[in-house]
Design an enzyme around this catalytic site. Structure first.
Site, PDB file in Angstrom:
ATOM      1  N   HIS A  41     -25.320 -19.602 -42.907  1.00 37.66           N
ATOM      2  CA  HIS A  41     -25.746 -19.817 -44.150  1.00 37.66           C
ATOM      3  C   HIS A  41     -24.785 -19.741 -45.322  1.00 37.66           C
ATOM      4  CE1 HIS A  41     -29.867 -18.500 -42.461  1.00 37.66           C
ATOM      5  NE2 HIS A  41     -30.240 -19.735 -42.719  1.00 37.66           N
ATOM      6  N   LYS A 153     -26.072 -26.759 -36.729  1.00 37.21           N
ATOM      7  CA  LYS A 153     -26.739 -26.078 -35.779  1.00 37.21           C
ATOM      8  C   LYS A 153     -27.922 -26.800 -35.572  1.00 37.21           C
ATOM      9  CE  LYS A 153     -28.947 -22.183 -34.050  1.00 37.21           C
ATOM     10  NZ  LYS A 153     -30.178 -22.435 -34.177  1.00 37.21           N
ATOM     11  N   SER A 190     -31.606 -17.239 -37.767  1.00 36.85           N
ATOM     12  CA  SER A 190     -32.364 -16.185 -38.174  1.00 36.85           C
ATOM     13  C   SER A 190     -33.252 -15.695 -37.240  1.00 36.85           C
ATOM     14  CB  SER A 190     -33.355 -16.577 -39.468  1.00 36.85           C
ATOM     15  OG  SER A 190     -32.426 -17.198 -40.471  1.00 36.85           O
TER      16      SER A 190
END
Ligand code: AMP
Length: 287
Positions: A41, A153, A190
Site C-alpha cells: 500500500h 498484486k 494483509s
C-alpha cells in the site's frame, strides 16, 4: 510526513475538502485500500504523493465484495497503525467510513463488468468484482480524483477497473503499480497474517516459485500457455500444504483465454496454503 493528516469517516467532509482543493486548481490522487496497510500500500501512496497535489487514502473493508462464507468479520484491522503510515507517506486525508455511511439502509445500485468478472477469482467469488467496482465508482465520485492507484498484486481487479473506466468514459486515470514482495518472494498481503505456522509460511513460497519457473520457461522461448501452466501445476503439487484453486493464462487487457503467448499475457493463480487462499501473478510482455 504529514503532521496534519485529515481523518474522517464522513463523505460530506471529504467532499468539502475536495471542493476546496479543486477550486484552487489542485490535482487529487486516490488510493483505495481495505486497511491493515503494509509496504505494498505504501508504494501506491508514495507514487500518488509524487504525482498529485493532494492524496486521499480510503481505508474501508468493503462488505459488499465479500461472499457469505468469506472473511469479512475476521479481516485484519488496525486503523491507528494505518493513520501513522498514511501520515508518514505524506498523504493528505484518510477516509475511514462505516458501512452505513457508504451504503445506508437501502442501497440498490451496482456496477458489473461483464465477461471479466466471472473468470479467474470470479469463479469462486461470484459477487466480488461487482462489490469492488461499485465501491470504486463511489470513491471516484466522492474524491473527484484525477488519478487512482491500484496494485498489480490484484491484477484482475486492475484490469476490470481499467475496463470500467474505459467503458463508462470516467474522467480518471488508472495507474497500475508493481507487486511489492517480501525478501523471499512472497507477495505482501494483509491476508498473509492468516499464515499462522512456520510450515504454512514456507509453503506459501510455492506461488512465487511457480511464477519464477514460468518466467524461466518464457525466457527460454516457450510460448505455449498450456505447457507453462502444466509445469507450474506440477511444481505446486509437490507442496503438500498447497491446493490449487486456479492457474490460468489470459490476455492482460480483456482477461480472455489464450493459447499462445504473443501479446501481454497475465499468468494468474489462486492457491490455498492450508486454510489460507493466496493470489499471485505475473505479466509476460512480448519479448
Ligand atoms: P487491499 O487493501 O488488499 O484491498 O489493497 C489495496 C490496494 O493495494 C490494491 O490496489 C492492491 O492491489 C494494492 N496492493 C496490495 N498488496 C500489494 C502489493 N504487495 N504490492 C503492490 N500493491 C499491493
Amino acid at each position: 510526513m504529514n503532521e496534519n493528516l485529515i481523518q474522517t469517516s464522513s463523505i460530506e467532509t471529504v467532499k468539502q475538502y475536495v471542493k476546496e482543493w479543486k477550486d484552487s486548481g489542485a490535482t487529487i490522487g486516490l488510493v483505495p485500500t481495505m486497511g491493515f496497510l503494509h509496504e505494498g500500500h505504501a508504494s501506491l501512496i508514495a507514487r500518488a504523493v509524487e504525482e498529485n497535489d493532494y492524496v486521499i487514502v480510503s481505508d474501508f473493508v468493503n462488505p459488499i465484495q465479500f461472499g457469505p462464507t468469506e472473511d469479512l468479520e475476521t479481516y485484519p484491522r488496525d486503523f491507528e497503525a494505518d493513520c501513522h503510515l498514511v501520515a508518514q507517506m505524506g498523504a493528505s486525508l484518510i477516509f475511514h467510513p462505516t458501512p452505513e455511511e457508504m451504503y445506508g439502509k437501502d442501497f440498490f445500485t451496482h456496477i458489473y463488468v461483464d465477461e471479466m468478472s466471472q473468470k479467474l477469482c470470479g469463479e469462486s467469488r461470484p459477487i466480488h468484482f461487482q462489490g469492488v467496482c461499485t465501491v470504486c465508482m463511489k470513491l471516484f465520485h466522492i474524491s473527484e480524483a484525477n488519478r487512482a492507484y491500484f496494485g498489480q498484486k490484484d491484477a484482475q481487479q486492475l484490469a476490470i477497473i481499467r475496463r470500467m473506466v474505459r467503458d463508462l468514459n470516467l474522467n480518471i486515470e488508472i495507474v497500475g503499480c508493481p507487486i511489492i514482495r517480501e525478501e523471499d518472494g512472497l507477495a505482501k498481503s494483509s491476508r498473509n497474517t492468516y499464515l499462522k505456522t512456520k510450515q504454512e509460511r514456507e509453503a506459501a513460497l510455492i506461488l512465487h516459485h511457480a511464477l519464477t519457473k514460468a518466467l524461466e520457461m518464457y525466457e527460454d522461448g516457450e510460448r505455449r500457455a498450456s505447457v507453462i501452466l502444466e509445469a507450474m501445476t506440477q511444481l505446486i503439487m509437490t507442496e503438500p500444504l498447497a491446493t490449487i484453486d486456479y492457474i490460468q493464462a489470459v490476455a492482460w487487457d480483456s482477461l480472455q483465454d489464450i493459447e499462445v503467448i504473443e501479446e501481454p499475457v497475465l499468468i494468474a493463480m489462486a492457491v490455498k496454503v492450508g486454510p489460507v487462499r493466496l493470489i499471485d501473478n505475473m505479466i509476460l510482455d512480448r519479448a
